[in-house]
Design an enzyme around this catalytic site. Structure first.
Site, PDB file in Angstrom:
ATOM      1  N   GLY A  69      14.057 -21.472  16.095  1.00 35.42           N
ATOM      2  CA  GLY A  69      13.740 -22.341  14.965  1.00 35.42           C
ATOM      3  C   GLY A  69      12.952 -21.639  13.874  1.00 35.42           C
ATOM      4  O   GLY A  69      12.506 -20.503  14.018  1.00 35.42           O
ATOM      5  N   ASP A  70      12.808 -22.313  12.764  1.00 35.22           N
ATOM      6  CA  ASP A  70      11.936 -21.914  11.654  1.00 35.22           C
ATOM      7  C   ASP A  70      11.796 -23.198  10.816  1.00 35.22           C
ATOM      8  O   ASP A  70      12.049 -24.291  11.344  1.00 35.22           O
ATOM      9  CB  ASP A  70      12.558 -20.750  10.858  1.00 35.22           C
ATOM     10  CG  ASP A  70      11.550 -20.056   9.941  1.00 35.22           C
ATOM     11  OD1 ASP A  70      10.787 -19.222  10.437  1.00 35.22           O
ATOM     12  OD2 ASP A  70      11.500 -20.356   8.730  1.00 35.22           O
ATOM     13  N   THR A 121       3.212 -20.674  18.161  1.00 27.30           N
ATOM     14  CA  THR A 121       2.872 -20.009  16.895  1.00 27.30           C
ATOM     15  C   THR A 121       1.447 -20.380  16.468  1.00 27.30           C
ATOM     16  O   THR A 121       0.635 -19.506  16.127  1.00 27.30           O
ATOM     17  CB  THR A 121       3.875 -20.394  15.784  1.00 27.30           C
ATOM     18  OG1 THR A 121       5.191 -20.266  16.313  1.00 27.30           O
ATOM     19  CG2 THR A 121       3.726 -19.503  14.571  1.00 27.30           C
ATOM     20  N   ASN A 128       5.236 -27.838  12.389  1.00 23.85           N
ATOM     21  CA  ASN A 128       4.975 -27.402  13.760  1.00 23.85           C
ATOM     22  C   ASN A 128       3.835 -26.389  13.864  1.00 23.85           C
ATOM     23  O   ASN A 128       2.978 -26.469  14.752  1.00 23.85           O
ATOM     24  CB  ASN A 128       6.290 -26.825  14.323  1.00 23.85           C
ATOM     25  CG  ASN A 128       6.078 -26.061  15.602  1.00 23.85           C
ATOM     26  OD1 ASN A 128       5.990 -24.842  15.599  1.00 23.85           O
ATOM     27  ND2 ASN A 128       5.954 -26.773  16.690  1.00 23.85           N
ATOM     28  N   LYS A 165       7.480  -7.577  12.976  1.00 16.89           N
ATOM     29  CA  LYS A 165       6.752  -8.575  13.767  1.00 16.89           C
ATOM     30  C   LYS A 165       7.185  -8.481  15.231  1.00 16.89           C
ATOM     31  O   LYS A 165       6.371  -8.444  16.146  1.00 16.89           O
ATOM     32  CB  LYS A 165       7.086  -9.971  13.215  1.00 16.89           C
ATOM     33  CG  LYS A 165       6.370 -11.091  13.913  1.00 16.89           C
ATOM     34  CD  LYS A 165       7.001 -12.437  13.656  1.00 16.89           C
ATOM     35  CE  LYS A 165       7.191 -12.764  12.196  1.00 16.89           C
ATOM     36  NZ  LYS A 165       7.502 -14.187  11.967  1.00 16.89           N
ATOM     37  N   GLN A 167      10.711  -9.772  10.163  1.00 15.01           N
ATOM     38  CA  GLN A 167      10.877 -10.065  11.589  1.00 15.01           C
ATOM     39  C   GLN A 167      10.994  -8.792  12.427  1.00 15.01           C
ATOM     40  O   GLN A 167      10.507  -8.728  13.556  1.00 15.01           O
ATOM     41  CB  GLN A 167      12.131 -10.941  11.775  1.00 15.01           C
ATOM     42  CG  GLN A 167      12.199 -11.651  13.106  1.00 15.01           C
ATOM     43  CD  GLN A 167      11.358 -12.912  13.151  1.00 15.01           C
ATOM     44  OE1 GLN A 167      11.312 -13.665  12.191  1.00 15.01           O
ATOM     45  NE2 GLN A 167      10.682 -13.153  14.263  1.00 15.01           N
ATOM     46  N   SER A 188       9.201 -17.066  22.478  1.00 14.23           N
ATOM     47  CA  SER A 188      10.668 -17.099  22.490  1.00 14.23           C
ATOM     48  C   SER A 188      11.214 -15.975  23.379  1.00 14.23           C
ATOM     49  O   SER A 188      12.163 -16.178  24.139  1.00 14.23           O
ATOM     50  CB  SER A 188      11.211 -16.869  21.082  1.00 14.23           C
ATOM     51  OG  SER A 188      11.394 -18.085  20.403  1.00 14.23           O
ATOM     52  N   LYS A 202      16.501 -10.849  17.215  1.00 17.82           N
ATOM     53  CA  LYS A 202      15.721 -12.055  17.542  1.00 17.82           C
ATOM     54  C   LYS A 202      15.038 -12.557  16.284  1.00 17.82           C
ATOM     55  O   LYS A 202      14.462 -11.780  15.536  1.00 17.82           O
ATOM     56  CB  LYS A 202      14.654 -11.683  18.598  1.00 17.82           C
ATOM     57  CG  LYS A 202      13.817 -12.858  19.047  1.00 17.82           C
ATOM     58  CD  LYS A 202      14.490 -13.612  20.161  1.00 17.82           C
ATOM     59  CE  LYS A 202      13.971 -15.038  20.325  1.00 17.82           C
ATOM     60  NZ  LYS A 202      14.610 -16.017  19.392  1.00 17.82           N
ATOM     61  N   LYS A 222      17.271 -12.865  11.080  1.00 10.28           N
ATOM     62  CA  LYS A 222      16.922 -14.190  10.571  1.00 10.28           C
ATOM     63  C   LYS A 222      18.193 -14.844  10.057  1.00 10.28           C
ATOM     64  O   LYS A 222      19.144 -14.155   9.676  1.00 10.28           O
ATOM     65  CB  LYS A 222      15.922 -14.055   9.419  1.00 10.28           C
ATOM     66  CG  LYS A 222      15.124 -15.291   9.173  1.00 10.28           C
ATOM     67  CD  LYS A 222      13.946 -15.367  10.122  1.00 10.28           C
ATOM     68  CE  LYS A 222      13.148 -16.619   9.962  1.00 10.28           C
ATOM     69  NZ  LYS A 222      11.825 -16.477  10.611  1.00 10.28           N
TER      70      LYS A 222
END
Ligand code: GLU
Length: 451
Positions: free
Chosen positions: A165-166, A210, A241, A114, A111, A382, A90, A126
């Protein structure tokens, strides 16, 4: 004391010398977990740290696309599937000219921990491309996304890997990627991507998650210090964002973001980015594709500082870098300390160089919070989107926000507890690294040495 951690860091530095961002994050994470490794000699016996720095799988592919004039361009696509020890891969997709293997590996490595901190069953990955969506027409973005998915679709799926997204990938891009995924696979497996529009399986609150999560984390820090959030003035970097969510939640809670930044400089708004009009204008600026924060200064008649970052701003109590990696280096860190600012809350992934981070953490009167904990709200919602997709249900916003609150508080509490357990006192940076690494390492050991 074993030299296991130092040995692995030295090996990584040598072997991946051409991947500076990746080496930077490995050094940052590993150098802070020595006390954990001391109490777990089985990590060395099972080569856990060596295994963790090698992704389970890396996919790199060609992405050809035609611009509106019919000229053919080609970019590189990446997906680094780092760890599935605790769940399907993820993590987001980043579209930006600065994307390369080192950047995607650093983001993927971060990630993993996290996602472990999120308390939800998700692994870490990622991906992205060196494609720049700024200044591209909607049709060009659409064609790029369709071609990108052609390279990626066979490697993802709701139980395998769920990208989101990122930077450079928002709701619009996720929609085009999902359309292409559905066409290529002939299925409606909408848990294959998150950050979708609620019209086709997206979660309530994902765009806000976020930024809101970061402010919920900040609230825990302030509670610890017995310091109210009302009236606080915050230097925010970025205007995408994440910054949008931060500004919105700060305003709701009676605090104010007074700066925003972009590649062109920063703006200073002494009245705060806190009215509905100003907060909504951030969305307009982003959607325009101009990538210029000066537009805000022109519209609202505030000061614009071309080519500068907001870290020298004296009129703030809290620093929240929400833009991109290595936004705060040693010179900027010195300005922050000289201004006597107490709270340094990382929001973007790795916004601080290792040298600056060490310097900030050494300051007696400063509290430093790490991005992998602070920005975890995004990937957490997410994961809640994946749950809703599996159930084929839609949870209302109140429900999602309740979860988000609970998750952010848990992340904060488990980081504090992990650092204390290892004798490090109140250390949010080491605590987050220790709690994240410990969870993944223990899951790896329980699943055998060959994995
Ligand atoms: N790109 C975000 C992050 O850095 C979100 C990832 C996701 O939602 O999967 O965590």
């Amino acid at each position: 004391m074993s030299n296991y951690v130092d040995r692995v860091i030295a090996e990584v530095k040598e072997k991946y010398a051409t991947e500076p961002e990746f080496v930077q994050t490995v050094e940052e994470v590993y150098s802070s977990i020595k006390p954990l490794v001391e109490i777990h000699p089985e990590y060395e016996e099972n080569a856990i740290l060596e295994r963790m720095v090698i992704p389970e799988r890396v996919v790199m592919f060609r992405v050809p696309w035609e611009d509106d004039k019919g000229v053919l361009h080609v970019n590189t696509g990446y997906r680094v599937q780092f760890s599935s020890a605790i769940g399907p891969y993820k993590g987001g997709l980043r579209f930006a000219p600065s994307v390369n293997m080192s950047v995607i590996k650093f983001l993927g490595f971060e990630q993993v921990f996290k996602d472990a901190l999120s308390t939800l069953p998700i692994g870490g990955a990622k991906g992205g491309s060196d494609f720049d969506p700024n200044g591209k027409s909607d049709k060009e973005v659409q064609r790029f996304c369709a071609s990108f998915m052609q390279g990626l679709w066979r490697f993802i799926g709701p139980d395998v890997d769920c990208p989101a997204g990122d930077l450079g990938v928002g709701g619009r891009e996720i929609g085009y990627l999902f359309g292409a995924w559905r066409r290529l696979t002939g299925s409606y497996a909408n848990g294959a991507l998150s950050g979708k529009d609620p019209l086709f399986g997206g979660s309530a609150f994902r765009p806000e998650a976020t930024g809101f999560g970061a402010v919920y984390y900040l609230q825990e820090v302030l509670k610890h210090e017995n310091d109210p959030i009302e009236g606080k003035r915050v230097a925010v970097a970025g205007f995408g964002n994440v910054s949008w969510g931060v500004c919105k939640k700060l305003a709701e809670l009676g605090a104010k973001a007074v700066t925003l930044s972009g590649p062109d400089g920063y703006i200073y708004d002494p009245d705060g980015v806190c009215t509905e009009e100003k907060i909504n204008y951030m969305l307009e600026m982003r959607a325009s594709g101009r990538n210029k924060v000066q537009d805000y200064a022109d519209k609202f008649g505030v000061q614009f500082f071309p080519g500068q970052k907001p870290w020298g701003c004296k009129d703030v109590d809290i620093i929240m870098p929400c833009a991109t990696q290595n936004d705060v280096n040693m010179d900027e860190a010195k300005k922050i300390v000289a201004n006597g600012i107490k709270y340094y809350i990382e929001v973007a992934n790795m916004p601080t160089t290792n040298e600056a981070l060490r310097f900030l953490m050494e300051q007696k009167n400063m509290i430093v919070a790490p991005s992998k904990a602070v920005n975890c709200g995004g990937v957490s919602v997410s994961a809640l989107e994946m749950s809703q997709n599996s159930e084929r249900l839609f949870w209302d916003g109140e429900e999602v926000d309740k979860w988000l609150h609970k998750i952010m508080k848990n992340i904060y509490d488990s980081s504090v507890a992990a650092a204390e357990r290892c004798g490090l006192g109140y250390n949010l940076v080491a605590g987050a690294n220790i709690a994240g690494v410990e969870k993944v390492a223990n899951a790896m050991i329980k699943q055998g040495r060959a994995f």
